[in-house]
Write an enzyme that holds these catalytic residues in place. Structure first.
Site, PDB file in Angstrom:
ATOM      1  N   LYS A 138       2.630   5.103   7.212  1.00  0.00           N
ATOM      2  CA  LYS A 138       2.944   5.214   8.632  1.00  0.00           C
ATOM      3  C   LYS A 138       2.070   6.327   9.197  1.00  0.00           C
ATOM      4  CE  LYS A 138       6.647   7.565   9.822  1.00  0.00           C
ATOM      5  NZ  LYS A 138       8.022   8.091   9.952  1.00  0.00           N
ATOM      6  N   CYS A 171      10.817   5.694   0.560  1.00  0.00           N
ATOM      7  CA  CYS A 171      12.272   5.524   0.688  1.00  0.00           C
ATOM      8  C   CYS A 171      12.736   4.075   0.792  1.00  0.00           C
ATOM      9  CB  CYS A 171      12.778   6.323   1.881  1.00  0.00           C
ATOM     10  SG  CYS A 171      12.681   8.093   1.574  1.00  0.00           S
TER      11      CYS A 171
HETATM   12  C1  UDX Z   1      12.932   6.676   6.354  1.00  0.00           C
HETATM   13  C2  UDX Z   1      14.130   6.866   7.284  1.00  0.00           C
HETATM   14  O1  UDX Z   1      13.750   6.529   8.636  1.00  0.00           O
HETATM   15  C3  UDX Z   1      14.654   8.282   7.198  1.00  0.00           C
HETATM   16  O2  UDX Z   1      15.819   8.425   8.010  1.00  0.00           O
HETATM   17  C4  UDX Z   1      14.985   8.592   5.733  1.00  0.00           C
HETATM   18  O3  UDX Z   1      15.417   9.916   5.577  1.00  0.00           O
HETATM   19  C5  UDX Z   1      13.780   8.368   4.857  1.00  0.00           C
HETATM   20  O4  UDX Z   1      13.304   7.029   5.025  1.00  0.00           O
HETATM   21  P1  UDX Z   1      10.328   7.318   6.440  1.00  0.00           P
HETATM   22  O5  UDX Z   1      10.219   6.493   5.197  1.00  0.00           O
HETATM   23  O6  UDX Z   1       9.711   8.664   6.497  1.00  0.00           O
HETATM   24  O7  UDX Z   1      11.879   7.522   6.831  1.00  0.00           O
HETATM   25  O8  UDX Z   1       9.648   6.490   7.656  1.00  0.00           O
HETATM   26  P2  UDX Z   1      10.152   5.446   8.738  1.00  0.00           P
HETATM   27  O9  UDX Z   1       9.747   5.941  10.068  1.00  0.00           O
HETATM   28  O10 UDX Z   1      11.569   5.065   8.578  1.00  0.00           O
HETATM   29  O11 UDX Z   1       9.234   4.162   8.409  1.00  0.00           O
HETATM   30  C6  UDX Z   1       9.371   3.455   7.192  1.00  0.00           C
HETATM   31  C7  UDX Z   1       8.464   2.240   7.181  1.00  0.00           C
HETATM   32  O12 UDX Z   1       8.915   1.273   8.125  1.00  0.00           O
HETATM   33  C8  UDX Z   1       6.998   2.532   7.561  1.00  0.00           C
HETATM   34  O13 UDX Z   1       6.143   1.821   6.683  1.00  0.00           O
HETATM   35  C9  UDX Z   1       6.866   2.011   8.966  1.00  0.00           C
HETATM   36  O14 UDX Z   1       5.571   1.584   9.281  1.00  0.00           O
HETATM   37  C10 UDX Z   1       7.837   0.828   8.924  1.00  0.00           C
HETATM   38  N1  UDX Z   1       8.370   0.448  10.242  1.00  0.00           N
HETATM   39  C11 UDX Z   1       9.162   1.310  10.945  1.00  0.00           C
HETATM   40  C12 UDX Z   1       8.084  -0.820  10.763  1.00  0.00           C
HETATM   41  O15 UDX Z   1       7.380  -1.640  10.133  1.00  0.00           O
HETATM   42  N2  UDX Z   1       8.619  -1.168  11.975  1.00  0.00           N
HETATM   43  C13 UDX Z   1       9.423  -0.325  12.696  1.00  0.00           C
HETATM   44  O16 UDX Z   1       9.878  -0.727  13.778  1.00  0.00           O
HETATM   45  C14 UDX Z   1       9.694   0.956  12.153  1.00  0.00           C
END
Ligand code: UDX
Ligand code: UDX
Length: 436
Positions: free
Chosen positions: A321, A261
């Site tokens: 993640k 996403c």
């Molecule tokens: C995201 C949105 O959160 C969600 O609302 C939407 O519907 C789809 O996209 P998702 O991609 O499943 O969800 O995961 P998310 O938990 O948002 O993490 C995305 C990426 O950001 C991951 O690679 C995670 O490791 C990274 N991340 C997240 C960070 O590097 N730091 C953070 O503090 C949070």
């Protein structure tokens, strides 16, 4: 209520399972017949905690079934959701061909009043195009409404996110579909349901994901300054996050965001803005900081090992993640490709994502656990913060390694403990060596 979801990928399956769990009569459609057969046999092609059980329970209860026929899904539905992919073109713009072709098929099969709800992440004004297309191919001239109902599920916690949503956003062209949509969501906790115009609903999704990515990039920019100054980014964001106006979430520095996403949605939002005459420099900088986070991590590895050629390097974590087997745009994969290009031998372990990563990368040595991945390594990189890694026997991990160098790309370990155990420990946004 009779609901169909066209596109039984991640979003379609989770949403279908949750609607069925709340008592609705659900049909999940997918044009991939092999996937439909698999689903019918009780298997799912993805790992998401609780999803397989929830699907099975609702199939057994007669509230959920699968088909490869969009026409059948259309005939069944009072509300039909479109949840097919919206992949990026080379230039970042969104490929809407799947949405368009599903729309034509649905239009041709309409036989009664139906609400067509878009769940895929789409550029603003897509709903208007969907409505136009349905009018054009609607042979029976059935009544319909097009609405936008973006999803905010996070992989790994998708069921809880849908069952207890922060908000439900419904974008409409007029009031007619609202009562049925309220009925659909009545069994959910929907105190925060907002009804907007359709263009705004579409934009809420891109605006939200871009803002979350912006928070992460802000933390990664802070990390660069912390590494140079002796401050600790974990303490800085903790101090910031206690201000409720800022909030503590999505401020974890690391090797950057990945997944299906954020990278795609940012590129799309920048392109959409450009087409509408606005140069979204702010988001371009978010992208730059994100790729820079990975560059800096690799640079730190080179600082320690000098050259990577012929070095054995262990990688813990492949999924983008924790709690998923999804490796789409996973930073770990990019990191591995670059290390391999410099001649490193890479040993990997991930609790769930090894099979999917193997399809993307070559020459991987896949290991049965973290200890095996660490064996003979000159450096061990932590790239996904799985719970399992928090519980590792670090002493044992160290004895497996040729040289006890750990680069923690997700700030999972305690620097003081790691130093106490004799590791050379480098984490993101923390100057090295750590202070007591
Ligand atoms: C995201 C949105 O959160 C969600 O609302 C939407 O519907 C789809 O996209 P998702 O991609 O499943 O969800 O995961 P998310 O938990 O948002 O993490 C995305 C990426 O950001 C991951 O690679 C995670 O490791 C990274 N991340 C997240 C960070 O590097 N730091 C953070 O503090 C949070
Ligand atoms: C998808 C979109 O990519 C995303 O933009 C949106 O927010 C939600 O839906 P996801 O569920 O993760 O996300 O996609 P994916 O796992 O790729 O699943 C899509 C499914 O649609 C696949 O199973 C595919 O076979 C199916 N599909 C695709 C159809 O049924 N019909 C089509 O015409 C095209």
């Amino acid at each position: 209520m009779k609901v169909s979801l066209v596109g039984s990928g991640y979003v379609g399956l989770v949403t279908g399972a949750c609607f069925a769990e709340k008592g609705h009569d659900v049909v999940c459609v997918d044009n991939d017949t092999a996937k439909v057969s698999m689903l019918k046999s009780g298997q799912i092609p993805i790992y998401e905690p609780g999803l397989q059980e929830l699907l099975r329970k609702n199939v057994d209860a007669g509230r959920l079934r699968f088909t490869d026929s969009t026409e059948e899904g259309t005939r069944h539905a009072q509300i039909l959701f479109i949840a097919v992919p919206t992949p990026p073109h080379e230039d970042g713009s969104v490929d809407l061909s799947f949405i368009e072709s599903v729309t034509r098929t649905v239009a041709g099969a309409l036989g009664k009043y139906t609400i067509i709800a878009d769940k895929s992440t789409v550029p603003v004004k897509t709903g208007e195009k969907v409505a136009e297309t349905i009018r054009r191919y609607n042979r029976t001239k059935s009544d319909f409404d097009v609405v936008s109902n973006p999803e905010f599920l996070r992989e790994g916690s998708a069921i809880a996110d849908l069952m207890n949503p922060d908000r439900i956003v419904i974008g409409v062209m007029d009031e007619r579909p609202v009562p049925l949509l309220r009925e659909l969501y009545a069994p959910f906790d929907c105190r925060n349901m907002i009804i907007t115009d359709i263009n705004s609903a579409e934009m809420i999704k891109h605006a939200s994901n871009s803002f979350l990515a912006l928070k992460i990039s802000y933390a990664n920019a802070l990390a660069a300054i912390c590494e140079a100054s002796g401050a600790d980014v974990r303490q800085v964001v903790q101090g910031m996050g206690l201000d409720r106006r800022i909030g503590a979430q999505f401020l974890n520095a690391g090797i950057g965001y990945g997944g299906s996403c954020f990278p795609k949605d940012l590129a799309a939002f920048i392109k959409i803005a450009e087409q509408l005459g606005y140069d979204f420099q702010l988001l371009k900088e978010v992208q730059r900081i994100n790729s820079n986070a990975l560059d800096r991590f690799l640079k730190r590895l080179r600082t320690e090992l000098w050259v990577l050629k012929d070095k054995t390097i262990g990688v813990l974590g492949l999924a983008f993640k924790p709690n998923t087997d999804d490796v789409r745009n996973a930073p770990s994969l990019e990191l591995i490709r670059r290390m391999q290009a410099e001649g490193a031998r890479v040993r990997v372990y991930d609790p769930r994502a090894m099979e999917k990563a193997r399809a993307e990368l070559k020459d991987l040595v896949c290991c049965k656990d973290a200890y095996e991945a660490a064996r003979g390594c000159e450096a061990l990189l932590l790239t996904t913060e799985w719970d399992e890694f928090r519980k590792l026997d670090l002493q044992r991990l160290k004895t497996e390694m040729l040289h006890p160098l750990v680069l923690d790309g997700r700030n999972l370990f305690d620097p003081v403990q790691m130093a106490g155990l004799g590791f050379v420990y480098r984490a993101v946004g923390q100057s090295s060596p750590p202070s007591k």
